[in-house]
Design an enzyme around this catalytic site. Structure first.
Site, short mmCIF file in Angstrom:
data_model
loop_
_atom_site.label_atom_id
_atom_site.label_comp_id
_atom_site.label_asym_id
_atom_site.label_seq_id
_atom_site.Cartn_x
_atom_site.Cartn_y
_atom_site.Cartn_z
CB ILE A 102 -0.99 0.00 1.19
CG1 ILE A 102 -2.14 0.98 0.95
CG2 ILE A 102 -0.30 0.28 2.50
CD1 ILE A 102 -3.06 0.61 -0.18
CE LYS A 103 6.41 5.21 1.26
NZ LYS A 103 6.12 6.64 1.50
CG LEU A 104 5.44 -0.13 -3.50
CD1 LEU A 104 5.64 -1.45 -4.24
CD2 LEU A 104 6.65 0.79 -3.70
#
Length: 304
Positions: free
Chosen positions: A175-177
């Site tokens: 989800i960071k990407l």
């Protein structure tokens, strides 16, 4: 602080310095690895941290080790080199990877190290180095609730917001990407729009005023605009080389999940162009220089 676990910190660069500063000031016994920028290490030692000579030595003493390095290759290196973490790791060690890394690697490390009694968990970051210094980062955490609860007191030292993904280890890096596609993708949009504004013979301040007074106004835009309008690129200290790395990781993840990449493809190509043009070490707000140069305009801010 008596009763606190010993924390090792590897990667005291732009983000890590502030994070480590908060950990030691808020009571954790801190071990810090020698870094090419002595200023950060010397500052942390002055605040109460202990310097160690290698990741192996750190692993022999620490209960938890925080990684804040560039990406997947650096994570592998610090774990596996002869004097790396795994050379000194003991059963019960927890490794918290706050880097922006590849989810597939995170899942594999979690599984492989878990078989040896070592916990590997992803807790990547959002916001800027100034937020890290002030203890106001946002962090995403993968893994089961009991794992998140166990490491949260440490995360709370540098993060004002801790968001459990409610998914397995690896999901926070994933989800960071997605989050980084949002911020970097907007950087690409702002860059093209400011370059177009100049091609139209208008000052960038006009576009800034327009967006500021529209529903699209946000902190991302205001930080970005400080370079082209005021000559200040440091409002978002994140290099285009790191942007390229993150969007490359995103595209690999998208390919693995067989999802559409219409927007990330364009952003990726623009970042590759930035690297080719020699702008890799410039910060994200300077992305506009790529578009200006491609349009035949002189790169740089328009502060008049």
């Amino acid at each position: 602080m008596s009763g606190k676990q010993t924390v090792g910190f590897i990667g005291v660069g732009l983000m890590g310095w502030g994070m480590a500063k908060n950990a030691v000031e808020k009571g954790f016994d801190l071990l810090v690895l020698a870094h090419r920028k002595r200023e950060a290490v010397d500052d942390l030692v002055a605040r109460g941290a202990k310097e160690v000579a290698s990741a192996r030595e750190m692993a022999e003493q620490a209960d938890m080790i925080v990684l804040c390095v560039t990406g997947a290759p650096q994570v592998r290196e610090v774990l596996n080199k002869p004097d790396g973490i795994l050379a000194g790791a003991r059963e019960g060690l927890t490794i918290i990877d706050t880097s922006t890394s590849e989810p597939d690697l995170t899942v594999k490390l979690h599984e492989d190290l878990g078989a040896k009694g070592i916990t590997f968990v992803d807790a990547p970051l959002s916001r800027t180095p100034s937020h890290a210094w002030d203890g106001e980062l946002t962090t995403f955490v993968g893994g089961p609730p009991e794992l998140v609860a166990r490491i949260k007191p440490l995360l709370d030292t540098w993060a004002a917001v801790v968001i459990p993904t409610e998914g397995p280890v690896g999901s926070a890096h994933a989800i960071k990407l997605v989050n980084n596609l949002v911020s970097i993708g907007y950087g690409a949009i702002w860059s093209e729009c400011f370059a177009m504004t100049k091609a139209l013979g208008l000052k960038p301040q006009v576009l800034r005023e327009l967006v500021t007074n529209s529903g699209m106004n946000c902190g991302n835009f205001q930080n970005f605009a400080k370079y082209i309008c005021e000559g200040d690129p440091s409002a978002h200290k994140f290099t285009l080389a790191n942007c390229l790395k993150d969007i490359t990781y995103y595209n690999r993840m998208a390919t693995a999940n067989n999802t559409a990449t219409l927007i990330s493809d364009g952003t990726l190509q623009a970042l590759k162009q930035a690297k080719t043009m020699g702008y890799g070490e410039q910060f994200l707000p300077e992305f506009v220089n790529v578009f200006l140069k491609l349009n035949g305009e002189e790169p740089g801010p328009s502060t008049d």
